[in-house]
Design an enzyme around this catalytic site. Structure first.
Site, PDB file in Angstrom:
ATOM      1  CE1 TYR A  41      20.282  -9.039 -32.524  1.00 10.43           C
ATOM      2  CE2 TYR A  41      21.792  -7.426 -31.594  1.00 10.43           C
ATOM      3  CZ  TYR A  41      20.545  -8.035 -31.615  1.00 10.43           C
ATOM      4  OH  TYR A  41      19.577  -7.629 -30.753  1.00 10.43           O
ATOM      5  CG  HIS A  99      17.497  -2.557 -33.681  1.00 15.39           C
ATOM      6  ND1 HIS A  99      18.707  -3.152 -33.944  1.00 15.39           N
ATOM      7  CD2 HIS A  99      17.149  -2.977 -32.430  1.00 15.39           C
ATOM      8  CE1 HIS A  99      19.066  -3.893 -32.914  1.00 15.39           C
ATOM      9  NE2 HIS A  99      18.147  -3.800 -31.979  1.00 15.39           N
ATOM     10  CB  SER A 129      12.588  -2.548 -31.531  1.00 11.02           C
ATOM     11  OG  SER A 129      13.249  -3.098 -30.410  1.00 11.02           O
ATOM     12  CB  SER A 180      17.066  -8.142 -21.661  1.00 13.61           C
ATOM     13  OG  SER A 180      18.126  -7.755 -22.494  1.00 13.61           O
ATOM     14  CB  THR A 224      25.274 -19.399 -25.940  1.00 10.32           C
ATOM     15  OG1 THR A 224      25.635 -19.385 -24.551  1.00 10.32           O
ATOM     16  CG2 THR A 224      24.912 -17.988 -26.385  1.00 10.32           C
ATOM     17  CG  ASN A 232      15.819 -20.194 -21.736  1.00 13.94           C
ATOM     18  OD1 ASN A 232      15.867 -20.054 -20.522  1.00 13.94           O
ATOM     19  ND2 ASN A 232      16.680 -19.608 -22.555  1.00 13.94           N
TER      20      ASN A 232
END
Length: 266
Positions: A41, A99, A129, A180, A224, A232
């Site tokens: 990231y 994470h 997560s 995702s 992006t 979205n």
């Protein structure tokens, strides 16, 4: 927690990430999901700078970040959290995730460290997560503070029924957050998704996001470009009927995008 956020995975270029977050805030996004400063990231500073430069008040945002597996011991959790706050230029984050339950993850030590950060108001909520139902049961049993959310891969090709059923129980009451959520564009090629999209003059990606919302799941798609951000965002206006949801639920194809060898479901 806003039910649609912006994910920043694989967005390591500072200028691109900075501009993307500014554009997302302009469109209307108020939920930003980032992570610790690792190669995958490497964008917390860009996120923080974009927020600081915007006209959106910090209290109107929901900002989430994560602690990597190598830092999940008592000292690592604090160091990672403090570094994230420094990179973000913020006094707190709304949600801090474990994470992955790998590396130095220990249910008691890790979650105690998270609870301490919560007591000190460095984080508002505790998240995990990539946890399975069994890992969630263990975490709930040993945690002194409530676990607010579990972030997992989820989309019509990976509906996560067991996790949804478990998290929706009254004694659990845990949010699910989908990463995702459009299967990295693979939903475009699924016949059932295409059919629902044509019915509503929508895109397959919008259908996938709307389906998640019907399941009371928060989605954090990565986008992006300005067009993708807006596309979205417009999924929030898409209302699926029972027939649509049943068609998507009946998809037989199953696919997991993120599947490392040390994942807990192996």
């Amino acid at each position: 927690m806003p039910m649609l956020g912006i994910g920043t995975f694989d967005h390591a270029d500072y200028d691109a990430c900075y501009g993307n977050i500014q554009q997302a805030l302009h469109v209307g996004y108020r939920h930003i999901d980032t992570t610790e400063q690792v190669e995958a990231y490497y964008n917390e500073k860009a996120v923080g700078d974009a927020v600081a430069a915007s006209s959106v008040a910090r209290e109107d945002l929901f900002v989430a970040t994560k602690v990597p597996p190598a830092d999940l011991d008592q000292y690592g959790v604090r160091r990672s959290a403090e570094e994230s706050l420094n990179h973000l230029g913020m006094e707190y984050v709304d949600l801090l995730y474990v994470h992955w339950p790998t590396g130095k993850y220990d249910p008691v030590e890790t979650l105690d460290a998270f609870a301490t950060l919560r007591e000190e108001s460095l984080i508002e909520k505790i998240g995990v997560s990539n946890f399975t139902v069994d890992l969630l049961k263990e975490a709930i049993e040993v945690a002194d503070a409530p676990i607010f959310a579990n972030q997992v891969e989820m989309h019509p090709l990976l509906p996560q029924e067991d996790l949804r059923n478990f998290c929706s129980q009254d004694h659990v009451d845990m949010e699910l957050v989908a990463y995702s959520p459009i299967a990295r564009d693979d939903v475009e090629h699924v016949t059932e998704v295409q059919e629902v999209a044509r019915k509503h003059s929508a895109t397959p990606e919008q259908v996938s996001l709307a389906w998640l919302r019907e399941k009371n799941v928060t989605a954090i798609p990565r986008a992006t470009t300005k067009d993708h951000l807006r596309e979205n965002w417009l999924s929030l206006a898409l209302e699926l009927d029972d027939e649509d949801v049943a068609k998507l639920d009946a998809i037989e194809e199953r696919k997991r995008i993120v599947n490392p060898d040390d994942a807990p479901w192996h």
